[in-house]
Design a protein around this motif. Structure first.
Motif, PDB file in Angstrom:
ATOM      1  N   SER A  88      36.904  40.226  46.228  1.00  0.00           N
ATOM      2  CA  SER A  88      36.441  40.490  44.859  1.00  0.00           C
ATOM      3  C   SER A  88      37.010  39.494  43.863  1.00  0.00           C
ATOM      4  O   SER A  88      36.778  39.608  42.662  1.00  0.00           O
ATOM      5  CB  SER A  88      36.830  41.919  44.436  1.00  0.00           C
ATOM      6  OG  SER A  88      38.237  42.091  44.537  1.00  0.00           O
ATOM      7  N   GLY A  89      37.759  38.491  44.347  1.00  0.00           N
ATOM      8  CA  GLY A  89      38.364  37.490  43.468  1.00  0.00           C
ATOM      9  C   GLY A  89      37.405  36.372  43.125  1.00  0.00           C
ATOM     10  O   GLY A  89      36.287  36.289  43.659  1.00  0.00           O
ATOM     11  N   PRO A  90      37.839  35.465  42.231  1.00  0.00           N
ATOM     12  CA  PRO A  90      36.975  34.356  41.778  1.00  0.00           C
ATOM     13  C   PRO A  90      36.472  33.463  42.908  1.00  0.00           C
ATOM     14  O   PRO A  90      35.357  32.942  42.846  1.00  0.00           O
ATOM     15  CB  PRO A  90      37.888  33.568  40.823  1.00  0.00           C
ATOM     16  CG  PRO A  90      38.921  34.543  40.388  1.00  0.00           C
ATOM     17  CD  PRO A  90      39.133  35.470  41.539  1.00  0.00           C
ATOM     18  N   LEU A  91      37.304  33.263  43.956  1.00  0.00           N
ATOM     19  CA  LEU A  91      36.908  32.383  45.062  1.00  0.00           C
ATOM     20  C   LEU A  91      36.677  33.173  46.352  1.00  0.00           C
ATOM     21  O   LEU A  91      36.678  32.599  47.447  1.00  0.00           O
ATOM     22  CB  LEU A  91      37.989  31.315  45.298  1.00  0.00           C
ATOM     23  CG  LEU A  91      38.292  30.383  44.122  1.00  0.00           C
ATOM     24  CD1 LEU A  91      39.370  29.389  44.498  1.00  0.00           C
ATOM     25  CD2 LEU A  91      37.030  29.654  43.665  1.00  0.00           C
ATOM     26  N   GLY A  92      36.476  34.479  46.231  1.00  0.00           N
ATOM     27  CA  GLY A  92      36.310  35.328  47.406  1.00  0.00           C
ATOM     28  C   GLY A  92      35.102  34.985  48.246  1.00  0.00           C
ATOM     29  O   GLY A  92      35.107  35.190  49.469  1.00  0.00           O
TER      30      GLY A  92
END
Length: 239
Positions: A88-92
């Protein structure tokens, strides 16, 4: 003492037996560490030069943050990289977590402030009279920076050595973002922690001897390069 001797014997045995897993772990350790320090060097030295030679608003605060970053706990770096690479992160979406790239990112995060901080410190100590003299001689900005790099190259190499020492010994962040997966992200430091947790102190000691040998060889080569430059400068000044 017996445990140390057994660990040393185990290290020799593991290397001489051609254990493919040991060579794989050692190679991955060397690969991620050298990649990390090269990235940190190529980014950190120019930024350190820029911060050391220029004056701008917020420079003092930036230096404070860099100095704080020099002591950044590896587990904090690992946490930040994990959050960045989480699904769910920016670079996931890139699925980089639990990969060698994630370890490199974490190691860059802990070594970059060291190289920036020590490089900027070296350039801040340059005598202003030298800068004025270069300016009066009509040196361009590129020529001035080139000459100043030659003047401070011993300090710059010291920054690189310090940065490499940080990444080769890093374990907390590598364990968090790499997961210590066999055949994929298992490096020497995380392997040592795993073997200690299993009570295999002889294997852990053997791995530690291999790790120390790697660190010694690379640091030795960098130090020889650093002192050779110093020796050349001394010989030139005597002539």
């Amino acid at each position: 003492m017996d445990l140390l001797i057994e660990g040393f014997k185990k290290a020799i045995e593991m290397l001489l037996s051609g254990n493919p897993e040991i060579f794989e772990i050692t190679w991955l350790t060397l690969r991620v560490s050298l990649t990390s320090i090269l990235i940190s060097t190529f980014i950190g030295i120019p930024l350190g030069i820029l911060i050391g030679l220029t004056s701008f608003r917020g420079r003092r605060l930036l230096l404070v943050l860099i100095n704080i970053g020099m002591g950044l706990p590896p587990v904090v770096a690992g946490l930040w990289i994990t959050m960045l690479l989480w699904r769910s992160g920016p670079l996931g979406s890139f699925s980089l977590l639990y990969s060698p790239i994630a370890i490199v990112m974490a190691q860059v995060l802990v070594s970059l402030p060291i190289i920036i901080g020590l490089t900027s410190s070296a350039f801040q100590q340059i005598d202003e009279k030298m800068l004025m003299q270069l300016k009066s001689l009509g040196a361009t900005k590129l020529q001035t920076i080139s000459l100043l790099i030659k003047e401070t190259r011993i300090a710059i190499l010291a920054a690189v050595i310090a940065g490499f020492g940080r990444v080769i010994a890093e374990v907390g962040a590598a364990m968090m973002v790499g997961g210590n997966i066999r055949g994929e992200t298992r490096i020497l430091t995380t392997s040592i922690v795993m073997e200690v947790s299993k009570g295999n102190f002889d294997i852990a000691l053997a791995l530690s001897f291999i790790l120390m040998t790697l660190a010694f060889i690379i640091t030795f080569l960098l130090t020889i390069l650093q002192q050779r430059k110093k020796s050349n400068e001394t010989n030139y000044s005597v002539r």
